[in-house]
Design a protein around this motif. Sequence first.
Motif, PDB file in Angstrom:
ATOM      1  N   ARG A  76       0.853  -1.184   0.000  1.00  0.00           N
ATOM      2  CA  ARG A  76       0.000   0.000   0.000  1.00  0.00           C
ATOM      3  C   ARG A  76       0.891   1.238   0.000  1.00  0.00           C
ATOM      4  N   TRP A  91      -1.649   1.888  -3.524  1.00  0.00           N
ATOM      5  CA  TRP A  91      -1.657   1.522  -4.929  1.00  0.00           C
ATOM      6  C   TRP A  91      -0.883   2.614  -5.670  1.00  0.00           C
ATOM      7  N   ASP A  92       0.066   2.238  -6.490  1.00  0.00           N
ATOM      8  CA  ASP A  92       0.864   3.231  -7.234  1.00  0.00           C
ATOM      9  C   ASP A  92      -0.052   4.131  -8.071  1.00  0.00           C
ATOM     10  N   GLU A 140      -0.296   3.437 -11.882  1.00  0.00           N
ATOM     11  CA  GLU A 140      -0.989   2.166 -12.148  1.00  0.00           C
ATOM     12  C   GLU A 140      -2.486   2.314 -11.942  1.00  0.00           C
ATOM     13  N   LEU A 141      -2.818   3.000 -10.849  1.00  0.00           N
ATOM     14  CA  LEU A 141      -4.225   3.178 -10.503  1.00  0.00           C
ATOM     15  C   LEU A 141      -4.930   4.033 -11.558  1.00  0.00           C
ATOM     16  N   ARG A 180      -6.006   0.195  -1.370  1.00  0.00           N
ATOM     17  CA  ARG A 180      -6.328  -1.219  -1.605  1.00  0.00           C
ATOM     18  C   ARG A 180      -7.227  -1.762  -0.501  1.00  0.00           C
TER      19      ARG A 180
END
Lengths: 282, 297
Positions: B119, B121-122, B125-126, B160
């Motif tokens: 944790r 979330w990048d 990426e997200l 997340r």
Amino acid sequence: MSPAAAAVRAGWTRGLIELRQSFTNGAELFAHFLWPGLTLAVAWWLRDVPFGDSGYPLGTLLLPSILGMNVANGMIAMSQQLTAEREDGTLLRAKAVPHGMLGYLTGKVVSVAGGTVADLAIFLIPGLLIVPGLVTGNLASWLTLAWVVALGLVATLPAGAVLGSMFGSARAQGLIMLPFLGLIAISGIFYPISSLPGWLQGVAQVFPLYWLGLGTRSALLPDSAAALEIGGSWRHLETAAALGVWAVAGLLLAPVVLRRMARRESGSNVAARRERALRRIG
Amino acid sequence: MNTAEEVVLDVEGLRMRYGTTDVLREVTFRARRGEVLALLGPNGAGKTTTIEILEGFRMRSAGRVSVLGADPAHATEDWRARIGVVLQSWRDHGKWRVREVLAHLGAFYAGYTTERVPRPWDADELIAAVGLTGHADKKIRMLSGGQRRRLDVAIGLVGRPELLFLDEPTAGLDPQARREFHELVRGLAGSRETTILLTTHDLDEAEKLAGRIVILDGGRIIADGTAEELARRITGEDEVRWTLDGQRFTRSTRDSTALVFDLFERHGRRIGELEVRRSSLEDTYLALVRQAEGAAR
């Protein structure tokens, strides 16, 4: 890293991001320079107008007083931003992440205190160049200025947070400007307090605004100008005590009030406020 | 260990009272890990009140509520780190950029990283996961309604969460944005990692996204089950149309097969333009709501 430490760090970054935003968008940038610009113009205009038989030009007396008053702008900014960000859901967003309120408040203190100090510099630096007779050549002046501004911020920002928690809408929040303007009038900012009736002097000395102006005058005016003050003295001890009481009271009260306010926040409250705001516009 | 059976949401006898009015009465339901549960109901049914109580944003009047094993009314910051919240309307952080706000809010979860679940979330990426690549450097107030909604979901997901609350996630979206949003939620649900509770007044949406539907009306639960179970529970009336000797007929019936068989048996080839419209889940839903409101009166 512990979650609380992560939140404080995130809050610090948040404050810096908000500061950058505030100095990179046209409207806010304009606001940062407009008020200092106008007051500087007045001080310049009055640079040669003598004040009574004191021997000091009005502009010289005015500049440090306005500087002190501007410290209290942080209080207004704090309360305005809290109200506005409660209305737009920023606070609820903070509540939805772990230790979010801690991060949010850290960010707010950084951005408001940072913005206030920047505004003070924007006002003071050109002011020193155009207004004669200010004492800037010795270290003591700057040290006095530093502790007055620092203690002044600690005394006023929590009070601003408490005020910001009390108002339901940005419109209601605007009402605090009225008593604030009244306070400016009696706090010896634009005219020495010693020329006011005694009972008004008493009222003014309850609030931090008078002490802020006194403190900044003591830093930037020659010692002989203290003759215009109450008791003919800069009263540093009293200044520190009065601002200190406000700071302690604010720091004790603000967390309680903020927690109560945060607890009440919910999505439907935000939606209801938004609806009310839209109805006013429509 | 059977995590699939674990109950993450347990609500029993939930009641919410404002003054003398009960806006929620005896609300009872459960959700298991990995499940997608839809709280379906008309406007004013009490969906948002329910979800806000579960999120810990609103105090209840009575009843037992357990969310991830804790009472949300006394939840800790550590509990908060395990849930994601997407409210009905956000308009905060308008001056912030998309990537900036995701990275910032993600930073609060840095202390909750585990070996299995890193944790936050990048951010990039997200952004890709919710289809906002290309808008990452946009100011949030410049986003369209659909993009803003996807950002809201991204913020809900940045830690997340084990449990995600979505309140009316597609309200105000155009059909295209709504379809894309459905894909996003189905993708999330497919991983079976995140339990999702969503509210909607759109039956079609509930049917598409949720494994189980809880229908709320007038502050009470009037049905709870899979879409098929609900359709079976109340058989709506099918509509049968036909012509006989050039004359048109229309009839509603619970058993359209029997009616049609009967028609052919009696009239044989004289029956023409036969049409059978099965009762849809929507008819079922409307019938349920009508029934419940009739009973309340």
